[in-house]
Motif scaffolding. Structure first.
Motif, PDB file in Angstrom:
ATOM      1  N   ARG A  28      30.283 -10.325   6.362  1.00  0.00           N
ATOM      2  CA  ARG A  28      29.665 -11.484   7.026  1.00  0.00           C
ATOM      3  C   ARG A  28      28.579 -12.133   6.161  1.00  0.00           C
ATOM      4  N   ALA A  29      27.948 -11.346   5.283  1.00  0.00           N
ATOM      5  CA  ALA A  29      26.890 -11.862   4.408  1.00  0.00           C
ATOM      6  C   ALA A  29      27.402 -12.108   2.985  1.00  0.00           C
ATOM      7  N   VAL A  30      28.709 -12.304   2.828  1.00  0.00           N
ATOM      8  CA  VAL A  30      29.320 -12.508   1.525  1.00  0.00           C
ATOM      9  C   VAL A  30      28.594 -13.610   0.749  1.00  0.00           C
ATOM     10  N   THR A  31      28.450 -13.415  -0.564  1.00  0.00           N
ATOM     11  CA  THR A  31      27.950 -14.483  -1.430  1.00  0.00           C
ATOM     12  C   THR A  31      29.135 -15.029  -2.205  1.00  0.00           C
ATOM     13  N   ILE A  32      29.117 -16.350  -2.442  1.00  0.00           N
ATOM     14  CA  ILE A  32      30.294 -17.009  -3.009  1.00  0.00           C
ATOM     15  C   ILE A  32      29.880 -18.082  -4.009  1.00  0.00           C
ATOM     16  N   TRP A  33      30.512 -18.019  -5.185  1.00  0.00           N
ATOM     17  CA  TRP A  33      30.473 -19.121  -6.141  1.00  0.00           C
ATOM     18  C   TRP A  33      31.854 -19.758  -6.121  1.00  0.00           C
ATOM     19  N   GLU A  34      31.929 -21.031  -5.804  1.00  0.00           N
ATOM     20  CA  GLU A  34      33.187 -21.789  -5.822  1.00  0.00           C
ATOM     21  C   GLU A  34      33.015 -22.993  -6.729  1.00  0.00           C
ATOM     22  N   ASP A  36      33.881 -26.001  -6.391  1.00  0.00           N
ATOM     23  CA  ASP A  36      33.519 -27.246  -5.714  1.00  0.00           C
ATOM     24  C   ASP A  36      32.254 -27.122  -4.865  1.00  0.00           C
ATOM     25  N   ALA A  37      31.491 -26.048  -5.052  1.00  0.00           N
ATOM     26  CA  ALA A  37      30.212 -25.886  -4.343  1.00  0.00           C
ATOM     27  C   ALA A  37      29.079 -26.123  -5.341  1.00  0.00           C
ATOM     28  N   ASP A  38      28.034 -26.790  -4.893  1.00  0.00           N
ATOM     29  CA  ASP A  38      26.922 -27.100  -5.785  1.00  0.00           C
ATOM     30  C   ASP A  38      25.835 -26.028  -5.791  1.00  0.00           C
ATOM     31  N   ARG A  39      26.075 -24.930  -5.069  1.00  0.00           N
ATOM     32  CA  ARG A  39      25.089 -23.859  -4.986  1.00  0.00           C
ATOM     33  C   ARG A  39      25.784 -22.569  -4.581  1.00  0.00           C
ATOM     34  N   LEU A  40      25.041 -21.474  -4.655  1.00  0.00           N
ATOM     35  CA  LEU A  40      25.553 -20.196  -4.181  1.00  0.00           C
ATOM     36  C   LEU A  40      25.668 -20.256  -2.663  1.00  0.00           C
ATOM     37  N   LEU A  41      26.834 -19.935  -2.143  1.00  0.00           N
ATOM     38  CA  LEU A  41      27.035 -19.878  -0.698  1.00  0.00           C
ATOM     39  C   LEU A  41      26.687 -18.476  -0.228  1.00  0.00           C
ATOM     40  N   GLY A  43      27.000 -16.174   3.156  1.00  0.00           N
ATOM     41  CA  GLY A  43      27.477 -15.944   4.514  1.00  0.00           C
ATOM     42  C   GLY A  43      28.638 -16.845   4.909  1.00  0.00           C
ATOM     43  N   LEU A  44      29.252 -16.461   6.019  1.00  0.00           N
ATOM     44  CA  LEU A  44      30.437 -17.183   6.497  1.00  0.00           C
ATOM     45  C   LEU A  44      30.116 -18.598   6.973  1.00  0.00           C
ATOM     46  N   ALA A  45      28.900 -18.841   7.469  1.00  0.00           N
ATOM     47  CA  ALA A  45      28.540 -20.197   7.914  1.00  0.00           C
ATOM     48  C   ALA A  45      28.549 -21.170   6.733  1.00  0.00           C
ATOM     49  N   ASP A  46      28.021 -20.747   5.575  1.00  0.00           N
ATOM     50  CA  ASP A  46      28.059 -21.605   4.384  1.00  0.00           C
ATOM     51  C   ASP A  46      29.502 -21.834   3.930  1.00  0.00           C
ATOM     52  N   LEU A  47      30.322 -20.786   3.989  1.00  0.00           N
ATOM     53  CA  LEU A  47      31.732 -20.933   3.616  1.00  0.00           C
ATOM     54  C   LEU A  47      32.439 -21.907   4.548  1.00  0.00           C
ATOM     55  N   ASP A  48      32.177 -21.806   5.840  1.00  0.00           N
ATOM     56  CA  ASP A  48      32.788 -22.734   6.795  1.00  0.00           C
ATOM     57  C   ASP A  48      32.372 -24.170   6.517  1.00  0.00           C
ATOM     58  N   ALA A  49      31.105 -24.401   6.180  1.00  0.00           N
ATOM     59  CA  ALA A  49      30.631 -25.754   5.877  1.00  0.00           C
ATOM     60  C   ALA A  49      31.363 -26.312   4.652  1.00  0.00           C
ATOM     61  N   LEU A  50      31.583 -25.482   3.628  1.00  0.00           N
ATOM     62  CA  LEU A  50      32.330 -25.931   2.455  1.00  0.00           C
ATOM     63  C   LEU A  50      33.764 -26.264   2.841  1.00  0.00           C
ATOM     64  N   VAL A 113      35.873  -4.597   2.110  1.00  0.00           N
ATOM     65  CA  VAL A 113      35.448  -5.967   2.412  1.00  0.00           C
ATOM     66  C   VAL A 113      34.873  -6.566   1.130  1.00  0.00           C
ATOM     67  N   ILE A 114      35.049  -7.846   0.975  1.00  0.00           N
ATOM     68  CA  ILE A 114      34.524  -8.543  -0.198  1.00  0.00           C
ATOM     69  C   ILE A 114      33.075  -8.918   0.082  1.00  0.00           C
ATOM     70  N   VAL A 115      32.174  -8.496  -0.817  1.00  0.00           N
ATOM     71  CA  VAL A 115      30.751  -8.811  -0.660  1.00  0.00           C
ATOM     72  C   VAL A 115      30.313  -9.925  -1.609  1.00  0.00           C
ATOM     73  N   HIS A 116      31.086 -10.148  -2.679  1.00  0.00           N
ATOM     74  CA  HIS A 116      30.815 -11.278  -3.569  1.00  0.00           C
ATOM     75  C   HIS A 116      32.136 -11.788  -4.125  1.00  0.00           C
ATOM     76  N   HIS A 117      32.303 -13.106  -4.092  1.00  0.00           N
ATOM     77  CA  HIS A 117      33.522 -13.773  -4.558  1.00  0.00           C
ATOM     78  C   HIS A 117      33.108 -14.864  -5.534  1.00  0.00           C
ATOM     79  N   HIS A 118      33.708 -14.849  -6.713  1.00  0.00           N
ATOM     80  CA  HIS A 118      33.437 -15.877  -7.717  1.00  0.00           C
ATOM     81  C   HIS A 118      34.778 -16.463  -8.143  1.00  0.00           C
ATOM     82  N   ALA A 119      34.978 -17.752  -7.890  1.00  0.00           N
ATOM     83  CA  ALA A 119      36.221 -18.432  -8.250  1.00  0.00           C
ATOM     84  C   ALA A 119      35.885 -19.652  -9.098  1.00  0.00           C
TER      85      ALA A 119
END
Length: 126
Positions: A28-34, A36-41, A43-50, A113-119
């Motif tokens: 639920r607190a996953v950190t994500i670099w995507e 098409d994102a301009d910042r580190l995401l 949690g799931l709420a940031d992922l949903d917004a993206l 569970v994935i705790v950090h995802h970098h794509a």
């Protein structure tokens, strides 16, 4: 559920189109670099917004998404996956989209569970 990190990653992408099923593979607190994102995401709420801010697909048939060159390491309760993610579209005139991906995982409740995802999108054809 899945036993190995490789199984977890393959099952994750089998859930594309099923947001709840996909998110069940993420902490639920996953950190994500995507790409098409301009910042580190965070949690799931940031992922949903993206996700919600992305342009809707022009065709109705989703791409076939396959992790390739999948390499994993399992150190007990911590794991790592690295792979090339290929998205193949049904339109033969549309080139595949490829992403270099690294996922950090931990065991939680007996499953990964994935705790950090970098794509990172790549322009290279693989």
């Amino acid at each position: 559920m899945t036993d190995t990190i490789a199984d977890h990653i393959r099952h994750l992408y089998g859930c594309l189109g099923d947001r709840a099923g996909f998110d069940a593979h993420l902490d639920r607190a996953v950190t994500i670099w995507e790409s098409d994102a301009d910042r580190l995401l965070v949690g799931l709420a940031d992922l949903d917004a993206l996700r919600d801010g992305r342009q809707p697909a022009t065709d109705r048939t989703p791409p076939t998404v396959v992790p390739e060159q999948l390499r994993t390491d399992d150190w007990g309760d911590t794991g790592l996956a690295r792979y090339l993610l290929r998205a193949s579209h049904p339109d033969p005139d549309r080139p595949d989209e490829c992403f270099r991906v690294s996922d950090v995982l931990r065991r939680s409740g007996g499953r990964w569970v994935i705790v950090h995802h970098h794509a990172e999108a790549t322009t290279h054809q693989h």
